[in-house]
Scaffold this active site. Structure first.
Site, PDB file in Angstrom:
ATOM      1  N   THR A  79     118.028  59.192  62.517  1.00  0.00           N
ATOM      2  CA  THR A  79     118.226  60.600  63.193  1.00  0.00           C
ATOM      3  C   THR A  79     117.004  61.203  62.233  1.00  0.00           C
ATOM      4  O   THR A  79     116.791  60.938  61.173  1.00  0.00           O
ATOM      5  CB  THR A  79     119.570  61.064  63.143  1.00  0.00           C
ATOM      6  OG1 THR A  79     119.399  62.219  63.984  1.00  0.00           O
ATOM      7  CG2 THR A  79     119.849  61.520  61.564  1.00  0.00           C
ATOM      8  N   CYS A 131     122.562  70.452  59.492  1.00  0.00           N
ATOM      9  CA  CYS A 131     123.323  69.200  59.981  1.00  0.00           C
ATOM     10  C   CYS A 131     123.553  68.026  59.036  1.00  0.00           C
ATOM     11  O   CYS A 131     122.799  68.078  58.027  1.00  0.00           O
ATOM     12  CB  CYS A 131     122.419  68.560  61.471  1.00  0.00           C
ATOM     13  SG  CYS A 131     122.249  69.812  62.636  1.00  0.00           S
ATOM     14  N   HIS A 137     125.288  62.487  64.106  1.00  0.00           N
ATOM     15  CA  HIS A 137     124.396  63.742  63.567  1.00  0.00           C
ATOM     16  C   HIS A 137     125.337  65.129  63.908  1.00  0.00           C
ATOM     17  O   HIS A 137     125.323  65.203  65.074  1.00  0.00           O
ATOM     18  CB  HIS A 137     123.324  63.789  64.426  1.00  0.00           C
ATOM     19  CG  HIS A 137     122.273  64.570  64.031  1.00  0.00           C
ATOM     20  ND1 HIS A 137     120.794  64.532  63.926  1.00  0.00           N
ATOM     21  CD2 HIS A 137     122.204  66.024  63.839  1.00  0.00           C
ATOM     22  CE1 HIS A 137     120.174  65.477  63.635  1.00  0.00           C
ATOM     23  NE2 HIS A 137     120.931  66.801  63.694  1.00  0.00           N
TER      24      HIS A 137
END
Lengths: 296, 165
Positions: B24, B30, B47
């Site tokens: 990711t 995040c 995520h």
């Protein structure tokens, strides 16, 4: 050293093409409070490439329409007119929102993604939290344009300047290394382009919104917040991502709670995913068409 | 090199494929939460963008990876799908997490990164789990790759040497 840097930036500004008349006209119309759909349609229809981009965007798989939209006016009704300003700015020859920011270790796609997400966030904040003080179209345009200074100073950084990066506000680091920040460089270009005074002010102070003029303060706080929202949600511009300070006084100008902010993160991301994919598809399609035309 | 699965904001996925990679990009506030099953060699990643699904319960049904409280059960389900229904007990699961950066904020109100990391730890605790490796916080973005073959997580950030957890 600062004089040299300024000279280099001025030379770059001289070399950058001015905004096309169609884009300038669109930005002007969209910032008018009482503009009509017809005004925007009339401008778009004078420009064959923009017309094609608008229709390809609205008919892209991202929106999954049951029947294709065939007219510019229906497309603008569906997409809203702010996205049209985004399309016009995305295809500008100056490339300020689509330039490769090698000095920031960010590619052209990251630059555009950051501009687009900031624009979507800015429009969201203006619509819901500015108490009607900032028009959505103006917020969106300011979001696309806020970092135009990065492409001007990006090439002035050298590879070794960030090897032992300090834990300071990145704007201060830019000033320490170059004597000028991307916000100040962007302001120089905004003046050259004769952008409205409010837009120039926002570009100059989006990292120090408390210094903005009173009549542009709310918009500057919106862009300040939108810029950091884009970075926090994964759309930054390389090395300066997250290395900025939030001015918490935004709450004096925007009635937004922590919960509002979380919901905003979520809804902005969903809208961004659809819009980014639709615009990307329309430009890819335009590129293929142009390359076929070139080879004929 | 095995097949790479790229996860966007709010996505989640698992792989038991030999040499598979879960990746990711550009985690800001995040957090990437990853679960490794020592027995089945299945690995998973979500995520996570926000701490609580209560802000949009209906959307959380279709996007469970987006929220800390719904991401963990979603990861368990995706691991079961990848292994034909097998998920080892908590003792055989290893959890790693990274991301959760914060912009500098004197009033500490804009700290979604910190709250994401805490909410994930709280959600893990319900299942008797805690992170074995935790690389959260700071004020920089992270791109993360999890390698099925070794369980190693490689992290990169603009202007920094890559590091591993």
């Amino acid at each position: 050293m600062l004089e040299d840097t300024i000279k280099k930036i001025e030379a770059q500004i001289e070399a950058i093409p001015v905004l096309s008349p169609v884009t300038s006209e669109l930005l002007g119309i969209i910032s008018e409070p009482n503009h009509s759909l017809h005004d925007v349609v009339a401008i778009v229809e004078t420009d064959a490439v923009l017309t094609s981009l608008v229709l390809k965007t609205v008919n892209s798989a991202a929106y999954a329409l049951e029947r294709p939209i065939e007219t510019v006016s229906d497309a603008i009704l569906f997409l809203g007119d702010t996205i049209i300003a985004g399309l016009a700015l995305r295809r500008e020859k100056s490339g300020v929102a689509t330039a490769n920011l090698s000095g920031y270790l960010a590619d052209a796609d990251s630059n555009w993604a950051h501009a687009l997400k900031t624009a979507i966030a800015a429009r969201y904040f203006a619509k819901r939290f500015s108490g009607g003080k900032v028009r959505e179209g103006v917020a969106y345009t300011a979001g696309i344009l806020h970092d135009i200074g990065k492409s001007l100073i990006s090439t002035l950084f050298t590879d070794d300047q960030f090897t032992s990066i300090k834990d300071t506000e990145f704007i201060d680091l830019e000033k320490e290394i170059l004597g000028i920040s991307h916000a100040e460089a962007g302001y120089m270009l905004a003046i050259k382009w004769k952008l409205p005074a409010v837009m120039c002010d926002v570009i100059r102070w989006h990292h120090e919104p408390s210094v903005a003029q009173d009549d542009s303060k709310v918009l500057t706080y919106i862009i300040h917040l939108a810029d950091l929202t884009a970075m926090m949600s994964g759309s930054g511009t390389g090395i300066d991502t997250m290395r900025h300070t939030i001015d918490s006084n935004y709450s004096k100008y925007l009635s937004i709670s922590d919960r509002d902010l979380e919901l905003a993160f979520f809804e902005i991301q969903l809208e961004y995913n659809t819009t980014f994919n639709a615009i990307q598809a329309s430009f890819e399609s335009l590129k293929s068409y142009q390359s076929v035309e070139k080879n004929q | 090199m095995g097949k790479s699965i790229i996860l966007g904001v709010g996505d989640f996925g698992a792989t038991a494929e030999t040499n598979g990679i879960l990746k990711t990009y550009a985690l800001g506030s995040c957090v990437a939460v990853m679960i490794l099953d020592k027995k089945t060699r299945c690995v998973s990643m979500a995520h996570v963008a926000l701490p609580e699904s209560t802000i949009s319960p209906s959307k959380a049904m279709s996007l469970p990876g987006y929220f800390a409280d719904t991401a963990i059960p979603a990861l368990f389900e995706s691991m079961k799908r990848a292994t034909g229904g097998i998920l080892s007990p908590a003792n055989d699961l290893i959890v790693k997490m990274c991301g959760g950066a914060n912009v500098s904020d004197t009033n500490n109100t804009f700290n979604i990164g910190k709250r994401n990391a805490l909410a994930i730890k709280k959600a893990l605790w319900k299942y008797g789990l805690a992170p074995r490796a935790d690389d959260t916080g700071g004020n920089f973005s992270r791109t993360v790759a999890l390698y099925q073959a070794t369980g190693i997580v490689e992290i990169s950030s603009p202007g920094k040497e890559n590091w591993k957890i």
